[in-house]
Design a protein around this motif. Structure first.
Motif, PDB file in Angstrom:
ATOM      1  N   GLN A   1       1.024  -1.278   0.043  1.00 31.22           N
ATOM      2  CA  GLN A   1       0.190  -0.015  -0.059  1.00 31.22           C
ATOM      3  C   GLN A   1       1.082   1.127   0.305  1.00 31.22           C
ATOM      4  O   GLN A   1       2.160   1.449   0.534  1.00 31.22           O
ATOM      5  N   LEU A   2       0.341   2.309  -0.992  1.00 32.36           N
ATOM      6  CA  LEU A   2       1.199   3.649  -0.680  1.00 32.36           C
ATOM      7  C   LEU A   2       0.139   4.490  -0.086  1.00 32.36           C
ATOM      8  O   LEU A   2      -1.275   4.707  -0.840  1.00 32.36           O
ATOM      9  N   ALA A   3       0.547   5.153   1.068  1.00 33.79           N
ATOM     10  CA  ALA A   3      -0.161   6.309   1.622  1.00 33.79           C
ATOM     11  C   ALA A   3      -0.148   6.947   0.834  1.00 33.79           C
ATOM     12  O   ALA A   3       1.556   7.729   0.931  1.00 33.79           O
ATOM     13  N   PHE A   4      -0.579   8.108   0.750  1.00 32.28           N
ATOM     14  CA  PHE A   4      -0.179   9.971   0.297  1.00 32.28           C
ATOM     15  C   PHE A   4      -0.853  10.957   0.789  1.00 32.28           C
ATOM     16  O   PHE A   4      -2.133  10.757   1.497  1.00 32.28           O
ATOM     17  N   ILE A   5      -0.777  12.385   1.294  1.00 28.92           N
ATOM     18  CA  ILE A   5      -1.690  13.380   1.686  1.00 28.92           C
ATOM     19  C   ILE A   5      -2.160  13.430  -0.202  1.00 28.92           C
ATOM     20  O   ILE A   5      -1.241  14.284  -0.611  1.00 28.92           O
ATOM     21  N   ALA A   6      -3.439  14.240   0.329  1.00 25.97           N
ATOM     22  CA  ALA A   6      -4.555  14.563  -0.832  1.00 25.97           C
ATOM     23  C   ALA A   6      -4.291  16.355  -0.467  1.00 25.97           C
ATOM     24  O   ALA A   6      -5.263  16.549   0.910  1.00 25.97           O
ATOM     25  N   ASN A   7      -3.752  16.920  -1.022  1.00 16.35           N
ATOM     26  CA  ASN A   7      -4.185  18.975  -0.755  1.00 16.35           C
ATOM     27  C   ASN A   7      -5.187  19.490  -1.294  1.00 16.35           C
ATOM     28  O   ASN A   7      -4.873  19.892  -2.347  1.00 16.35           O
ATOM     29  N   PHE A   8      -6.496  19.358  -0.926  1.00 17.84           N
ATOM     30  CA  PHE A   8      -7.559  20.449  -1.264  1.00 17.84           C
ATOM     31  C   PHE A   8      -7.690  21.939  -0.527  1.00 17.84           C
ATOM     32  O   PHE A   8      -6.563  21.491  -0.241  1.00 17.84           O
ATOM     33  N   GLU A   9      -8.487  22.497  -1.472  1.00 22.28           N
ATOM     34  CA  GLU A   9      -8.237  23.960  -1.179  1.00 22.28           C
ATOM     35  C   GLU A   9      -8.351  24.399   0.068  1.00 22.28           C
ATOM     36  O   GLU A   9      -7.225  25.305   0.465  1.00 22.28           O
ATOM     37  N   THR A  10      -9.307  23.939   0.904  1.00 18.95           N
ATOM     38  CA  THR A  10      -8.889  23.834   2.206  1.00 18.95           C
ATOM     39  C   THR A  10      -8.973  23.073   3.281  1.00 18.95           C
ATOM     40  O   THR A  10      -9.209  23.371   4.282  1.00 18.95           O
TER      41      THR A  10
ATOM     42  N   SER B   1      -6.584  18.845   4.071  1.00 21.70           N
ATOM     43  CA  SER B   1      -5.862  18.176   3.531  1.00 21.70           C
ATOM     44  C   SER B   1      -6.051  16.084   4.170  1.00 21.70           C
ATOM     45  O   SER B   1      -6.675  16.512   5.261  1.00 21.70           O
ATOM     46  N   HIS B   2      -5.507  15.578   3.641  1.00 23.70           N
ATOM     47  CA  HIS B   2      -6.848  13.969   3.868  1.00 23.70           C
ATOM     48  C   HIS B   2      -5.586  13.395   3.927  1.00 23.70           C
ATOM     49  O   HIS B   2      -4.502  13.385   2.801  1.00 23.70           O
ATOM     50  N   VAL B   3      -5.942  11.985   4.361  1.00 21.90           N
ATOM     51  CA  VAL B   3      -5.128  10.816   4.162  1.00 21.90           C
ATOM     52  C   VAL B   3      -5.292  10.013   2.914  1.00 21.90           C
ATOM     53  O   VAL B   3      -6.452   9.573   3.146  1.00 21.90           O
ATOM     54  N   TYR B   4      -5.542   9.583   2.128  1.00 19.88           N
ATOM     55  CA  TYR B   4      -5.929   8.642   1.193  1.00 19.88           C
ATOM     56  C   TYR B   4      -4.602   7.295   1.136  1.00 19.88           C
ATOM     57  O   TYR B   4      -2.929   7.490   1.057  1.00 19.88           O
ATOM     58  N   VAL B   5      -5.023   6.422   1.013  1.00 18.96           N
ATOM     59  CA  VAL B   5      -4.056   5.052   0.592  1.00 18.96           C
ATOM     60  C   VAL B   5      -4.234   4.176  -0.682  1.00 18.96           C
ATOM     61  O   VAL B   5      -5.724   4.314  -0.561  1.00 18.96           O
ATOM     62  N   ALA B   6      -3.527   3.866  -0.867  1.00 22.28           N
ATOM     63  CA  ALA B   6      -3.493   2.783  -2.554  1.00 22.28           C
ATOM     64  C   ALA B   6      -3.058   1.914  -2.098  1.00 22.28           C
ATOM     65  O   ALA B   6      -1.937   1.437  -1.729  1.00 22.28           O
ATOM     66  N   ASP B   7      -3.906   1.037  -3.049  1.00 20.20           N
ATOM     67  CA  ASP B   7      -3.403  -0.749  -3.434  1.00 20.20           C
ATOM     68  C   ASP B   7      -3.045  -0.607  -4.699  1.00 20.20           C
ATOM     69  O   ASP B   7      -2.918   0.033  -5.446  1.00 20.20           O
ATOM     70  N   VAL B   8      -0.773  -1.070  -4.119  1.00 18.08           N
ATOM     71  CA  VAL B   8      -0.463  -1.182  -5.362  1.00 18.08           C
ATOM     72  C   VAL B   8      -0.816  -1.775  -6.045  1.00 18.08           C
ATOM     73  O   VAL B   8      -0.389  -1.593  -7.507  1.00 18.08           O
ATOM     74  N   SER B   9      -1.132  -2.945  -6.066  1.00 18.20           N
ATOM     75  CA  SER B   9      -1.306  -4.435  -7.283  1.00 18.20           C
ATOM     76  C   SER B   9      -2.279  -3.032  -8.520  1.00 18.20           C
ATOM     77  O   SER B   9      -2.463  -3.849  -9.646  1.00 18.20           O
ATOM     78  N   THR B  10      -3.183  -2.615  -8.251  1.00 15.43           N
ATOM     79  CA  THR B  10      -4.278  -2.018  -9.218  1.00 15.43           C
ATOM     80  C   THR B  10      -4.719  -0.280  -9.137  1.00 15.43           C
ATOM     81  O   THR B  10      -4.656   0.175 -10.156  1.00 15.43           O
TER      82      THR B  10
END
Length: 889
Positions: free
Chosen positions: A159-168, A170-179
């Protein structure tokens, strides 16, 4: 709000005026300059425009070239199967930089999104995974309307987590590497002002992050009427000759506002269920680091009192161990507020700030380790049995461990040395400890059996006199032949014979030594050649036996290419990812089998600026009047015909040296095999406009600690020698010369125009022109104004404003955070030049720091540079007027 009205306030909001925002988001007017130059009237009209402008299209294409489409491999997965490519949209826009933000004693905050301003201005547009053995790519889903910051791998690499920065928010998103599919895992937005990264727990199920606290309340408001004076007291005898910090807290309102924006809730978040477990009470968290066994958290908090004298990195901190319920179980160290003068090295500061430094988890998570000074009590307790022991001055240090449950009796000495310990790291299984230390002017890398005090338990893997031993984590950003590769520039023997740096990789506890079983480790280094102008540096990898210390070279890069070893793909280092380039081949990544020689190309990066690559490049050795020789890099237009005399641009940045050999040592790391590289502000782009561009570092030579006593005469000799040589070889028309530089180069540009008669025009950016405004030192000058007063005054071009000859263009970034280049310097310099009727201009750019980044600003700069040079250099041929060149009155 204009920057000038805010100079007395270290905390301010920057807003985008409506008219300026409209200009920034609209397509700027295209005002192109022909290769032969603008007419005088057109140039003057362009320079007078108050909106953003554009340079000639030949330059604009180079500035905005799609360099961002070339793949950069970063952040390898724990299993080393994947790299992350953080894809950019290109140069950032003034629109994002102009979003309202605060400065808190050096900390920049986007208040509307509760995050560090850098997450707003520097986020990536997309993420892609690149397979390290084949180059196969997988796109990661990035939510619409967001930029991406600081991706983080789960420990198993799935899995790969990342910070998604929106205008107002920031949230944590997690991606499945296989898909490549991702999903949001935080419901409450992040509080990402101090902690801007995501940490995984070792079970791959949770991330640790700092969230906006519940019931946070509204932002504190400054009282409409001041409640009293600003108070500054210094009532003890400690010296605090700090450099000029650009932004400091000013009053209690600033302190309250800062505390509001850095106070968050530490939380454990289940990435599947999104369940949140709050850990402790809200606090000013600086960092969090889960233990490799998942039982503990190392937590660092910032503490009050704050300061009006220093920036936030000097505020007090406390380092603790917490359990998974958020209870503090042990205090590791407490560092008080640091306000006194601190001119020591970072390592020395760390030792003084805390008796415990380089704190890290043990690989099995059973406890922590740190390095500390050995108390000097009674008899010598140094490690007399270790290799190379002897007399001389020694500062004993030791590596300590503190095992759970972290009681007073759980601390023990793991390794003790009679010299400084520079670094320490374990093998992944914890059975071998590696130590880099220095003693008796000799550097060593040792392999140690932890806790075993017998001499036979300590094996020397590398040893060299006058050498600074080091470790290097593969997969992290590194430059070719940098300090991590074991080089010591000040000593020829250690420089040319350095054994390399011990190779580390990401692992339990943060980083571990790369090992072939339990029998061998690896050293990665760069071998430099004494004939560096004809032979480039070469990377090498040595396998080192832990039993005997014998070395086997398993790789050495070719002599005709520049190669960086980026990552070992197996624990035996038989396969690796390298980055390779030549003078004619663009940098690309390859997976290489060192045993068979088989190579697989992973990326297809191409030359995005062929017109820049085709420019004519020459290297000239110049000898000045006193016999000192130095190197000048000359760039000429494509198709240049020998003997054609062109208008010239000297672009400079001086450095200080103690001798000719000291200067020549500084050149040894240059790599002649590298592909021509250019960025948005590469001054050589002027060659496309018909200029001969000479880029060099003028040497200022003198006794140690007093080099700048020779600054003005050396600068004059350097410039005269360059112009004489360029004219002698038929490259320039000396009646049409210009000079320029950024920061210290800008300062030197103004000095050149005050103390020499050579230049029709100058370009000076983000400079300091009055050294009395940097009274506690600058660059390598360690004397203060009171101990080096004559030198400070002679080096201040503003004090010689009446002597400046030629037309001086200055530019400055209004949010310049550099300690020595406050924008007030350029404002006062412009005032002085006006007072003496000099031809000058000053362009002040909003939202930018020390050196511009946004597309609008950089294009505008180029537009004004080229127009200025067209007006005052390209169309003129008269001999420059002579001026008085004596440095004194």
């Amino acid at each position: 709000m204009r920057r000038f009205s805010l100079l007395l306030c270290a905390v301010w909001t920057i807003t985008v005026p409506g008219s300026l925002l409209a200009q920034a988001t609209a397509t700027p007017s295209a005002v192109s300059a022909r290769a032969e130059g603008l007419s005088p009237d057109s140039a003057r009209a362009l320079l007078a425009r108050e909106g953003y402008i554009r340079p000639p299209e030949e330059v604009a294409r180079l500035v905005t070239a799609p360099r961002h489409l070339n793949v950069a491999l970063t952040l390898p997965s724990p299993d080393r199967r994947w790299f992350v490519w953080e894809k950019s949209d290109g140069m950032p826009s003034v629109t994002s930089f102009g979003k309202a933000h605060y400065y808190f004693a050096g900390l920049q905050v986007d208040p509307s999104a509760s995050r560090a301003r850098s997450l707003t201005t520097r986020g990536a547009a997309d993420l892609q995974l690149i397979e390290s053995s084949t180059g196969r790519a997988i796109d990661i889903d990035v939510p619409a309307g967001a930029t991406v910051s600081n991706p983080a791998w789960s420990p198993d690499g799935s899995q790969l987590a990342f910070i998604a920065n929106f205008e107002t928010a920031s949230h944590v998103y997690v991606a499945d590497v296989s898909t490549g599919r991702s999903r949001q895992v935080t419901r409450t937005p992040l509080l990402a002002t101090l902690v801007t990264s995501i940490e995984w727990t070792p079970d791959n199920r949770n991330v640790v992050a700092v969230l906006i606290p519940d019931a946070r309340g509204p932002e504190p408001k400054r009282p409409p009427i001041a409640t009293g004076p600003m108070v500054r007291l210094w009532t003890d005898s400690l010296e605090s000759s700090q450099r000029n910090w650009a932004t400091l807290l000013q009053d209690p309102s600033d302190q309250e506002l800062m505390q509001y924006h850095v106070t968050g809730q530490l939380a454990l978040i289940d990435v599947r269920s999104r369940a949140v477990k709050k850990l402790g009470a809200p606090a000013m968290f600086r960092g969090v680091d889960p233990s490799p066994d998942g039982r503990w958290l190392r937590v660092t908090r910032m503490e009050r009192p704050f300061s009006y004298v220093v920036q936030y990195n000097n505020f007090g901190t406390v380092d603790e161990i917490w359990d998974r319920d958020g209870k503090s179980v042990a205090l590791i160290t407490r560092r008080p507020l640091q306000e006194a003068t601190d001119t020591a090295s970072p390592a020395a500061r760390a030792r003084r700030d805390s008796t415990r430094r380089d704190i890290a988890w043990l690989p099995d998570g059973s406890g922590i380790s740190w390095i500390e000074n050995v108390p000097r009590r009674g008899a010598d307790t140094s490690d007399a049995a270790s290799p190379g022991g002897g007399g001389g001055s020694r500062r004993a240090e030791r590596l300590m461990t503190w095992k759970a449950p972290f009681g007073a009796g759980d601390i023990s000495v793991l390794f003790q040395s009679d010299g400084p310990i520079g670094d320490a790291a374990f093998s992944a299984n914890g059975r071998t400890l590696f130590v880099a230390r220095s003693r008796n002017n000799t550097g060593e890398i040792l392999a140690v059996t932890p806790g075993d005090t017998a001499a036979s338990a300590r094996r020397t893997l590398a040893r060299l006199r006058n050498w600074n031993p080091s470790f290097q984590v593969l997969g992290r950003s590194q430059g070719f032949g940098g300090p991590g590769r074991g080089g010591t520039p000040g000593d020829s023997l250690s420089f040319y014979q350095n054994p390399g740096a011990l190779v580390l990789v990401a692992g339990p506890g943060g980083r571990v030594a790369l090992m072939s079983g339990d029998t061998a480790a690896f050293l990665l280094g760069t071998r430099y050649n004494r004939q560096w102008e004809g032979q480039g540096p070469r990377d090498f990898v040595d396998r080192v036996s832990l039993a005997s210390g014998s070395k086997t070279r398993i790789y050495e890069s070719p002599a005709d290419a520049s190669v960086d070893v980026r990552l070992a793909l197996d624990n035996d280092f038989t396969k690796a990812v390298i980055e390779r380039q030549t003078t004619t081949e663009h940098p690309n990544y390859w997976a290489v089998d060192f045993t068979s020689g088989q190579a697989t190309q992973l990326t297809r990066n191409t030359d995005r600026m062929p017109e820049f690559t085709r420019l004519v490049r020459k290297r000239l050795w110049v000898t000045r009047a006193d016999g000192v020789r130095f190197l000048v890099k000359l760039t000429l237009p494509e198709g240049y015909q020998e003997g054609t005399r062109l208008p010239g641009m000297l672009w400079l940045y001086p450095f200080e040296y103690t001798s000719q050999s000291d200067y020549e040592r500084s050149l040894r790391t240059e790599n002649i095999n590298q592909f021509p590289a250019g960025g948005p502000r590469t001054i050589e782009y002027l060659a496309t406009q018909g200029y001969a561009v000479a880029n060099f570092n003028p040497p200022i030579i003198g006794d140690q600690g007093r080099m700048n006593d020779n600054y003005v005469p050396d600068l004059r000799m350097n410039l005269a020698a360059v112009i004489d040589e360029l004219e002698r070889q038929g490259y320039v028309d000396r009646t049409r010369m210009s000079i320029g530089g950024h920061s210290y180069g800008a300062f030197s540009t103004a000095n050149a125009m005050a103390h020499t008669p050579f230049f029709k025009a100058g370009i000076a950016g983000d400079g300091m022109y009055n050294r009395t405004l940097t009274p506690n030192g600058f660059q390598s000058e360690r004397r203060d104004l009171w101990n080096g007063q004559r030198t400070y005054l002679e080096m201040s071009p503003m004090l010689y404003a009446e002597r400046i000859q030629g037309a001086l263009l200055m530019y400055h970034m209004l949010e310049d955070q550099n300690v020595g280049t406050d924008p007030i310097s350029s404002i006062r310099m412009m005032q002085a030049l006006r007072a003496h009727g000099k031809v000058a201009s000053l362009f002040l750019y909003p939202y930018e720091d020390h050196g511009p980044l946004t597309q609008e600003t950089i294009l505008d700069l180029w537009g004004r540079w080229t127009a200025w040079l067209d007006l005052y250099v390209k169309g003129t041929r008269a001999e420059p007027a002579r001026v008085t060149t004596e440095p004194g009155r």
